[in-house]
Design an enzyme around this catalytic site. Structure first.
Site, PDB file in Angstrom:
ATOM      1  N   GLU A  72      41.501  46.730  38.515  1.00  0.00           N
ATOM      2  CA  GLU A  72      41.822  48.165  38.630  1.00  0.00           C
ATOM      3  C   GLU A  72      41.953  48.560  40.104  1.00  0.00           C
ATOM      4  O   GLU A  72      42.808  49.373  40.453  1.00  0.00           O
ATOM      5  CB  GLU A  72      40.735  48.991  37.911  1.00  0.00           C
ATOM      6  CG  GLU A  72      40.882  48.868  36.400  1.00  0.00           C
ATOM      7  CD  GLU A  72      39.596  49.025  35.613  1.00  0.00           C
ATOM      8  OE1 GLU A  72      38.587  49.489  36.172  1.00  0.00           O
ATOM      9  OE2 GLU A  72      39.604  48.658  34.413  1.00  0.00           O
ATOM     10  N   GLU A 129      39.212  37.388  34.978  1.00  0.00           N
ATOM     11  CA  GLU A 129      39.503  38.537  34.119  1.00  0.00           C
ATOM     12  C   GLU A 129      41.011  38.655  33.904  1.00  0.00           C
ATOM     13  O   GLU A 129      41.701  39.284  34.723  1.00  0.00           O
ATOM     14  CB  GLU A 129      38.977  39.813  34.768  1.00  0.00           C
ATOM     15  CG  GLU A 129      37.482  39.830  34.981  1.00  0.00           C
ATOM     16  CD  GLU A 129      36.936  41.247  34.881  1.00  0.00           C
ATOM     17  OE1 GLU A 129      36.059  41.477  34.056  1.00  0.00           O
ATOM     18  OE2 GLU A 129      37.432  42.131  35.603  1.00  0.00           O
ATOM     19  N   ASN A 170      29.871  46.252  34.032  1.00  0.00           N
ATOM     20  CA  ASN A 170      30.635  47.071  34.977  1.00  0.00           C
ATOM     21  C   ASN A 170      30.850  48.430  34.319  1.00  0.00           C
ATOM     22  O   ASN A 170      31.685  48.559  33.429  1.00  0.00           O
ATOM     23  CB  ASN A 170      31.973  46.367  35.271  1.00  0.00           C
ATOM     24  CG  ASN A 170      32.912  47.235  36.092  1.00  0.00           C
ATOM     25  OD1 ASN A 170      32.496  48.233  36.671  1.00  0.00           O
ATOM     26  ND2 ASN A 170      34.183  46.850  36.147  1.00  0.00           N
ATOM     27  N   GLY A 217      39.907  45.963  28.629  1.00  0.00           N
ATOM     28  CA  GLY A 217      39.945  47.266  27.980  1.00  0.00           C
ATOM     29  C   GLY A 217      40.994  47.366  26.882  1.00  0.00           C
ATOM     30  O   GLY A 217      41.315  48.459  26.416  1.00  0.00           O
ATOM     31  N   SER A 262      37.322  42.359  27.329  1.00  0.00           N
ATOM     32  CA  SER A 262      36.982  42.678  25.936  1.00  0.00           C
ATOM     33  C   SER A 262      35.908  41.766  25.346  1.00  0.00           C
ATOM     34  O   SER A 262      35.980  41.369  24.184  1.00  0.00           O
ATOM     35  CB  SER A 262      38.243  42.678  25.064  1.00  0.00           C
ATOM     36  OG  SER A 262      39.159  43.655  25.538  1.00  0.00           O
ATOM     37  N   HIS A 299      38.308  43.919  41.669  1.00  0.00           N
ATOM     38  CA  HIS A 299      38.569  44.175  40.243  1.00  0.00           C
ATOM     39  C   HIS A 299      40.053  44.524  40.087  1.00  0.00           C
ATOM     40  O   HIS A 299      40.642  45.167  40.958  1.00  0.00           O
ATOM     41  CB  HIS A 299      37.681  45.319  39.745  1.00  0.00           C
ATOM     42  CG  HIS A 299      37.722  45.466  38.255  1.00  0.00           C
ATOM     43  ND1 HIS A 299      38.737  46.134  37.618  1.00  0.00           N
ATOM     44  CD2 HIS A 299      36.909  44.996  37.289  1.00  0.00           C
ATOM     45  CE1 HIS A 299      38.531  46.076  36.310  1.00  0.00           C
ATOM     46  NE2 HIS A 299      37.431  45.392  36.083  1.00  0.00           N
ATOM     47  N   LYS A 327      32.031  51.073  35.548  1.00  0.00           N
ATOM     48  CA  LYS A 327      33.215  51.785  36.067  1.00  0.00           C
ATOM     49  C   LYS A 327      32.870  53.246  36.370  1.00  0.00           C
ATOM     50  O   LYS A 327      31.757  53.526  36.795  1.00  0.00           O
ATOM     51  CB  LYS A 327      34.386  51.658  35.074  1.00  0.00           C
ATOM     52  CG  LYS A 327      34.632  50.218  34.659  1.00  0.00           C
ATOM     53  CD  LYS A 327      35.941  50.022  33.941  1.00  0.00           C
ATOM     54  CE  LYS A 327      36.035  48.579  33.468  1.00  0.00           C
ATOM     55  NZ  LYS A 327      37.350  48.261  32.920  1.00  0.00           N
TER      56      LYS A 327
HETATM   57  C1  PEP Z   1      36.190  44.864  33.156  1.00  0.00           C
HETATM   58  O1  PEP Z   1      36.740  45.896  33.465  1.00  0.00           O
HETATM   59  O2  PEP Z   1      35.638  44.160  34.029  1.00  0.00           O
HETATM   60  C2  PEP Z   1      36.218  44.477  31.754  1.00  0.00           C
HETATM   61  C3  PEP Z   1      36.084  43.219  31.456  1.00  0.00           C
HETATM   62  O3  PEP Z   1      36.419  45.492  30.830  1.00  0.00           O
HETATM   63  P1  PEP Z   1      36.356  45.371  29.219  1.00  0.00           P
HETATM   64  O4  PEP Z   1      35.126  44.562  28.891  1.00  0.00           O
HETATM   65  O5  PEP Z   1      36.252  46.777  28.753  1.00  0.00           O
HETATM   66  O6  PEP Z   1      37.596  44.678  28.809  1.00  0.00           O
END
Ligand code: PEP
Length: 254
Positions: A100, A170, A12, A176, A216, A98, A14
């Protein structure tokens, strides 16, 4: 790695990468991952880079995903993108809900379910994200939150559509932040999600649905996470923006 379901690992990106930068990244990935057959590899660039990436991966093992989609097919919806527009670029997957977008665009489970139905109506596959915040986890609410999000976001899908849906677990506190769920925490949540799917659909369907872990994920933790029986892949943010780290996550997962 011997898995019950084929792993699916998606990047992703973003709101990162111009079209030229996206092309650089995907060209690097093509070279590094040309021989990988064991994993479904997906990249989800921003809308403005879909055209460039789409043309470049035509004859490769990399598939294209989008990061969002409108629940409507056409019309006066300024700034929105419809399924037919994504299909022009051979998009196969669409990330929905997601955290966000749930947080900043206030997307609700009801809206995500409408979008999921629109994604399936266009014969695309949704990647539906669910996950608890840190306060919810610390308050002992994780299972309740996951079940509510799953029941709301997947409402109205048929059994056949559910099999073609990917769920991404998630935990918001792991996105992040550099904090990864432990393999035990991830497996527990994934097994719980599969149990909810069995109640909503049936056991056979639940066993076929792929559930990605996101939060992460990096080369150093991918193998252990992917070795859990109910973890069927990863949704990767930060570490999908560099050829080396995304390629290593995939290689370490095989
Ligand atoms: C995401 O935003 O879907 C995600 C898992 O981000 P990160 O891997 O940076 O934690």
């Amino acid at each position: 790695m011997n898995k019950e379901r084929k792993l699916i690992i998606a990047g992703n990106w973003k709101m990162n990468k111009t079209a030229a930068e996206a092309l650089d990244l995907v060209r690097g990935l093509k070279l590094e991952l040309a021989n990988v057959k064991e994993v479904d590899i997906v990249v989800c660039p921003p809308f403005t880079a879909l055209g460039a990436v789409s043309r470049d991966i035509l004859d490769s093992n990399i598939r294209l995903g989008a990061q969002n989609m409108s629940e409507n097919n056409v019309g006066a919806f300024t700034g929105e993108i419809a399924a037919g527009m994504l299909k022009e670029f051979s998009v196969r997957y669409v990330i929905l809900g997601h955290s966000e977008r749930r947080q900043y665009q206030k997307e609700s489970d009801a809206l995500i379910s409408k979008k999921a139905q629109a994604v399936h109506a266009a014969s695309l596959k949704p990647i539906v994200c669910v996950g608890e915040t840190l306060a919810e986890r610390e308050g002992g609410q994780t299972e309740k939150v996951l079940e509510t999000q799953l029941r709301g976001s997947l409402a109205g899908l048929s059994k056949d559509q559910m099999v073609e849906t990917i769920v991404a677990y998630e935990p918001v506190w792991a996105i992040g932040t550099g904090k990864t769920a432990s393999t035990g925490q991830a497996e527990l949540a994934h097994a719980f999600i599969r149990g909810v799917l069995a109640k909503m659909f049936d056991e056979t369907i639940a066993r076929r649905v792929r559930i990605q872990y996101g939060g992460s994920v990096k080369p150093s933790n991918a193998r252990e996470l992917m070795s859990q029986p109910d973890v069927d892949g990863a949704l990767v943010g930060g570490a999908s923006l560099e050829v080396r780290s995304f390629a290593d996550i995939i290689r370490n997962s095989i």
